[in-house]
Structure formats: C-alpha cells, structure tokens
Design a protein around this motif. Structure first.
Motif, PDB file in Angstrom:
ATOM      1  N   VAL A 214      -4.890   1.451   6.922  1.00 53.72           N
ATOM      2  CA  VAL A 214      -4.309   0.846   8.128  1.00 53.72           C
ATOM      3  C   VAL A 214      -3.551   1.895   8.947  1.00 53.72           C
ATOM      4  CG1 VAL A 214      -2.522  -0.784   8.911  1.00 53.72           C
ATOM      5  CG2 VAL A 214      -4.246  -1.513   7.235  1.00 53.72           C
ATOM      6  N   ILE A 215      -2.836   2.764   8.269  1.00 54.28           N
ATOM      7  CA  ILE A 215      -2.105   3.827   8.979  1.00 54.28           C
ATOM      8  C   ILE A 215      -3.107   4.708   9.736  1.00 54.28           C
ATOM      9  CG2 ILE A 215      -0.739   5.945   8.665  1.00 54.28           C
ATOM     10  CD1 ILE A 215       0.715   4.508   6.339  1.00 54.28           C
ATOM     11  N   VAL A 243       1.004  -8.065   5.890  1.00 55.65           N
ATOM     12  CA  VAL A 243       0.981  -7.422   4.578  1.00 55.65           C
ATOM     13  C   VAL A 243      -0.430  -6.896   4.332  1.00 55.65           C
ATOM     14  CG1 VAL A 243       2.865  -8.827   3.673  1.00 55.65           C
ATOM     15  CG2 VAL A 243       0.495  -9.566   3.299  1.00 55.65           C
ATOM     16  N   THR A 244      -0.534  -5.878   3.483  1.00 59.88           N
ATOM     17  CA  THR A 244      -1.834  -5.263   3.199  1.00 59.88           C
ATOM     18  C   THR A 244      -2.026  -5.106   1.697  1.00 59.88           C
ATOM     19  OG1 THR A 244      -0.983  -2.982   3.242  1.00 59.88           O
ATOM     20  CG2 THR A 244      -1.729  -3.897   5.336  1.00 59.88           C
ATOM     21  N   GLY A 245      -3.261  -5.286   1.257  1.00 63.38           N
ATOM     22  CA  GLY A 245      -3.587  -5.077  -0.153  1.00 63.38           C
ATOM     23  C   GLY A 245      -5.082  -5.212  -0.354  1.00 63.38           C
ATOM     24  N   THR A 246      -5.546  -4.767  -1.515  1.00 59.71           N
ATOM     25  CA  THR A 246      -6.983  -4.778  -1.795  1.00 59.71           C
ATOM     26  C   THR A 246      -7.578  -6.170  -1.678  1.00 59.71           C
ATOM     27  OG1 THR A 246      -6.909  -2.788  -3.121  1.00 59.71           O
ATOM     28  CG2 THR A 246      -8.645  -4.360  -3.662  1.00 59.71           C
ATOM     29  N   ALA A 247      -6.937  -7.157  -2.271  1.00 58.15           N
ATOM     30  CA  ALA A 247      -7.469  -8.524  -2.217  1.00 58.15           C
ATOM     31  C   ALA A 247      -7.198  -9.139  -0.848  1.00 58.15           C
ATOM     32  CB  ALA A 247      -6.855  -9.374  -3.312  1.00 58.15           C
ATOM     33  N   ALA A 248      -6.007  -8.897  -0.319  1.00 58.75           N
ATOM     34  CA  ALA A 248      -5.568  -9.545   0.921  1.00 58.75           C
ATOM     35  C   ALA A 248      -6.214  -8.936   2.162  1.00 58.75           C
ATOM     36  CB  ALA A 248      -4.056  -9.425   1.052  1.00 58.75           C
ATOM     37  N   GLU A 249      -6.585  -7.664   2.106  1.00 51.63           N
ATOM     38  CA  GLU A 249      -6.908  -6.836   3.272  1.00 51.63           C
ATOM     39  C   GLU A 249      -5.648  -6.823   4.144  1.00 51.63           C
ATOM     40  OE1 GLU A 249     -10.495  -8.958   4.521  1.00 51.63           O
ATOM     41  OE2 GLU A 249     -11.680  -7.335   3.648  1.00 51.63           O
ATOM     42  N   LEU A 250      -5.692  -7.463   5.326  1.00 49.42           N
ATOM     43  CA  LEU A 250      -4.459  -7.587   6.124  1.00 49.42           C
ATOM     44  C   LEU A 250      -4.236  -9.077   6.340  1.00 49.42           C
ATOM     45  CD1 LEU A 250      -5.977  -4.862   7.130  1.00 49.42           C
ATOM     46  CD2 LEU A 250      -4.417  -4.993   9.056  1.00 49.42           C
ATOM     47  N   PHE A 270      -2.211  -6.962  14.780  1.00 47.08           N
ATOM     48  CA  PHE A 270      -2.783  -7.355  13.489  1.00 47.08           C
ATOM     49  C   PHE A 270      -4.273  -7.619  13.641  1.00 47.08           C
ATOM     50  CE2 PHE A 270      -4.488 -11.238  11.678  1.00 47.08           C
ATOM     51  CZ  PHE A 270      -4.707 -10.802  10.376  1.00 47.08           C
ATOM     52  N   ARG A 271      -4.660  -8.401  14.669  1.00 48.92           N
ATOM     53  CA  ARG A 271      -6.072  -8.807  14.803  1.00 48.92           C
ATOM     54  C   ARG A 271      -6.985  -7.596  15.035  1.00 48.92           C
ATOM     55  NH1 ARG A 271      -6.306 -11.711  19.067  1.00 48.92           N
ATOM     56  NH2 ARG A 271      -4.224 -12.560  19.346  1.00 48.92           N
ATOM     57  N   HIS A 272      -6.538  -6.669  15.876  1.00 48.44           N
ATOM     58  CA  HIS A 272      -7.339  -5.446  16.103  1.00 48.44           C
ATOM     59  C   HIS A 272      -7.508  -4.646  14.832  1.00 48.44           C
ATOM     60  CE1 HIS A 272      -6.428  -5.501  20.619  1.00 48.44           C
ATOM     61  NE2 HIS A 272      -7.707  -5.726  20.437  1.00 48.44           N
ATOM     62  N   LEU A 273      -6.413  -4.526  14.089  1.00 47.13           N
ATOM     63  CA  LEU A 273      -6.465  -3.702  12.875  1.00 47.13           C
ATOM     64  C   LEU A 273      -7.358  -4.337  11.812  1.00 47.13           C
ATOM     65  CD1 LEU A 273      -2.706  -2.673  12.655  1.00 47.13           C
ATOM     66  CD2 LEU A 273      -4.630  -1.123  13.034  1.00 47.13           C
ATOM     67  N   PHE A 277     -10.601  -2.657  10.300  1.00 49.44           N
ATOM     68  CA  PHE A 277     -10.628  -2.433   8.851  1.00 49.44           C
ATOM     69  C   PHE A 277     -11.919  -2.993   8.258  1.00 49.44           C
ATOM     70  CE2 PHE A 277      -9.957  -3.814   4.515  1.00 49.44           C
ATOM     71  CZ  PHE A 277      -9.408  -2.685   3.922  1.00 49.44           C
ATOM     72  N   ARG A 278     -12.258  -4.221   8.634  1.00 51.03           N
ATOM     73  CA  ARG A 278     -13.460  -4.864   8.080  1.00 51.03           C
ATOM     74  C   ARG A 278     -14.741  -4.202   8.572  1.00 51.03           C
ATOM     75  NH1 ARG A 278     -11.638 -11.244   8.162  1.00 51.03           N
ATOM     76  NH2 ARG A 278     -10.592 -11.179   6.138  1.00 51.03           N
ATOM     77  N   ARG A 279     -14.706  -3.660   9.777  1.00 52.36           N
ATOM     78  CA  ARG A 279     -15.888  -2.977  10.301  1.00 52.36           C
ATOM     79  C   ARG A 279     -16.162  -1.711   9.484  1.00 52.36           C
ATOM     80  NH1 ARG A 279     -17.691   0.647  13.748  1.00 52.36           N
ATOM     81  NH2 ARG A 279     -15.658   1.610  14.107  1.00 52.36           N
TER      82      ARG A 279
END
Ligand code: PMP
Length: 290
Positions: A214-215, A243-250, A270-273, A277-279
């Motif tokens: 994310v950074i 919040v961010t994490g492997t299961a959560a993503e963002l 948040f929505r852009h990131l 991230f998913r792309r």
C-alpha cells in the motif's frame, strides 16, 4: 486436503504435531500467512524473508533453504488444486522435553497448509467496519518484539476478545505511551488532507506485506506517506482510516470508539488503493505454473 509436514505430503487426518513439540507446549515457533491470487503466490519472497527474520530473532534455524521452501509450497498448492487460497506456513522448535530449554529440541517442525480462503463479506468493503481501541497494550519492543510473527499471539487474542465483546470487527492496540501501533491482525493507516500516515514498525508493529504494498502504490500515485507515531486523537480526527492485512487486503474503518470517521463511509483514497492493490496482486509474486 494434503498437508506438507516435515518433508512429506500427508492427508489432513494424518497431519499431526506431538504434544511434546515446543510449538504446542510454549508457543515456541514462527509462522506466515500468504495469499494465492489466480495461481500467483503473493509476494512469496517477502513472506519468506520475514519468516527467516522472525526465526533468526528467536534463534531458530529453519532446516531448509528458501528455494526448498518455495518448491515445497508450490508442491502443496498444486497438490490441493488451488488457484486462489491461503497458505499457512509454520516452523516450530520441534519435539523436546517438558522443560522450556530449546537446546533439547534437536529438529524443528515445518508444516505448510494450503486451503481455501474465507473472504471477508463484500458488505465490509462497501460499508466499512467499526473498531475499538483495546485496553490491553502492545508489549514493548524490549520484550518479545511484535515484529516477530511468533506463535505467541495471546496479546493480540486478548485485544480481539475486547473487540468481540464490543461487537467490533477489529481492535486498535496502543503502546505503553498511547501511540497507535497496529490492530490485532492488521496494520492501520490514517488519511488526513490527502496524506497517509501509518505507525513506524519501531513502535512494535508487524511490518505487513500488505502495508508495504500500500505504501508503494500510494507513493507511485503521488501521495505523501509518512511512517510516524500518532495517537487516537489523529485517528478520530482523520478523513479516512483503513486497515491492511493478507486476509483483509484493505478494509475501510468508519467508526472508532463510537466516533464517526470522516463522512462515515469508505473514502476515495481507500477505494483507489484497494482497486490498484487488487489489480496488481495476481502478478506480484511466484507463479505456481512456472
Ligand atoms: N499485524 C499483525 C499483528 C498481523 O498478524 C498481521 C498479519 N495478519 C498484519 C499486521 C498484517 O500483515 P500482512 O499484511 O503481512 O498480512
């Protein structure tokens, strides 16, 4: 389901660990949780580096190389026919006697589980989650440094119980001075006037693989990202929190300790990131077919 344990793929019903394993007796071990996205093991190298760093901190020698571990992980994922899923890697001190001395444990136990991922409900991404700040505090870095992803997660579990009791999805954990460190299984970001801030890992946060991604994405998008300490004041006062994490993503946070964050709905940054991230995720790692 096939589990890889100490060099062999065995049936789930046979994948067992001794009650004399110090992972069971003392929580003496380290672990990783890794995502598979469309046949791509997400940032496997970073996860293995973190596993090796955690093991080094507790003076545990992982009895294989990272290349061998990579092959074993791919073998396990393939054996279970997974293209999307979640991998749990564990290395414990191994079988010893009833004393805690690790010198009496000659060979570490290594296991790899590759399973379906239980995705968070879409509703959480659309509407955001509510979190609380936990009363239980982050242990200082001079104790077991929380950067170590160890099999001792009780401090986080205590905070998670507080979240459960409050009907919240996550709990923010503060250090002994009141600085925000992270959540029970996720890192945290606050956004204020377009600037992202996340706590520095020296406060005792896990250096999340998702946090790093994310950074990187935010900086590439031209956003300012700071790794600096902040308190609950800055959380309550933020325009966006996630919040961010492997299961959560963002996952967006819309309420903290009863205070509405921003406009009470997931924010544009948040929505852009999350979208970016998913792309990127299905191409950012080790392909199981190659
Ligand atoms: N903090 C803690 C305490 C964690 O256990 C995790 C992993 N679930 C994270 C943060 C997020 O790290 P990652 O992005 O590597 O999953």
């Amino acid at each position: 389901m096939k589990i890889w344990i100490d060099g062999q793929l065995v049936d789930k019903s046979e994948a067992k660990i001794s009650v004399f394993d110090h992972g069971v007796l003392y929580g003496d071990g380290v672990f990783e949780g890794i995502r598979i996205y469309d046949g791509c093991i997400y940032r496997l190298e970073q996860h293995l580096d973190r596993l090796w760093s955690s093991a080094k901190y507790i003076k545990l020698t992982i009895p294989m190389t990272q290349e061998e571990m990579t092959r074993a992980i791919i073998e396990t994922v393939r054996a279970n026919g997974l293209r999307d899923g979640y991998i749990r890697l564990g290395v414990t001190r191994g079988i010893g006697d009833l004393g805690l001395n690790p010198n009496n444990c000659p060979s570490p136990t290594v296991f790899i589980i590759a399973d379906q991922i239980r995705l968070f409900p879409q509703e959480l991404y659309d509407n955001g989650i509510e979190v609380i700040s936990a009363a239980v505090q982050r242990q200082p870095v001079s104790a077991l440094n929380p950067r170590v992803k160890s099999c001792n997660y009780l401090n986080n579990i205590l905070a998670r119980i507080e979240a459960n009791n409050a009907g919240a999805h996550e709990a923010i954990i503060l250090d002994l001075r009141g600085f925000v460190v992270e959540c029970t299984a996720d890192n945290i970001f606050v956004v204020r006037r377009g600037v992202l801030t996340t706590p520095p890992v020296y406060l005792g946060a896990l250096r999340g693989i998702t946090r790093d991604a994310v950074i990187e994405i935010a900086r590439e998008q031209g956003r300012e990202v700071r790794e600096e300490p902040f308190t609950l004041y800055e959380v309550y006062d933020a325009d966006e929190v996630f919040v961010t994490g492997t299961a959560a993503e963002l996952v967006p946070v819309v309420k903290v300790d009863g205070r509405t964050i921003g406009e009470g709905k997931p924010g544009p940054i948040f929505r852009h990131l999350l979208e970016e991230f998913r792309r990127r995720a299905p191409r950012d790692g080790v392909m199981i077919d190659s």
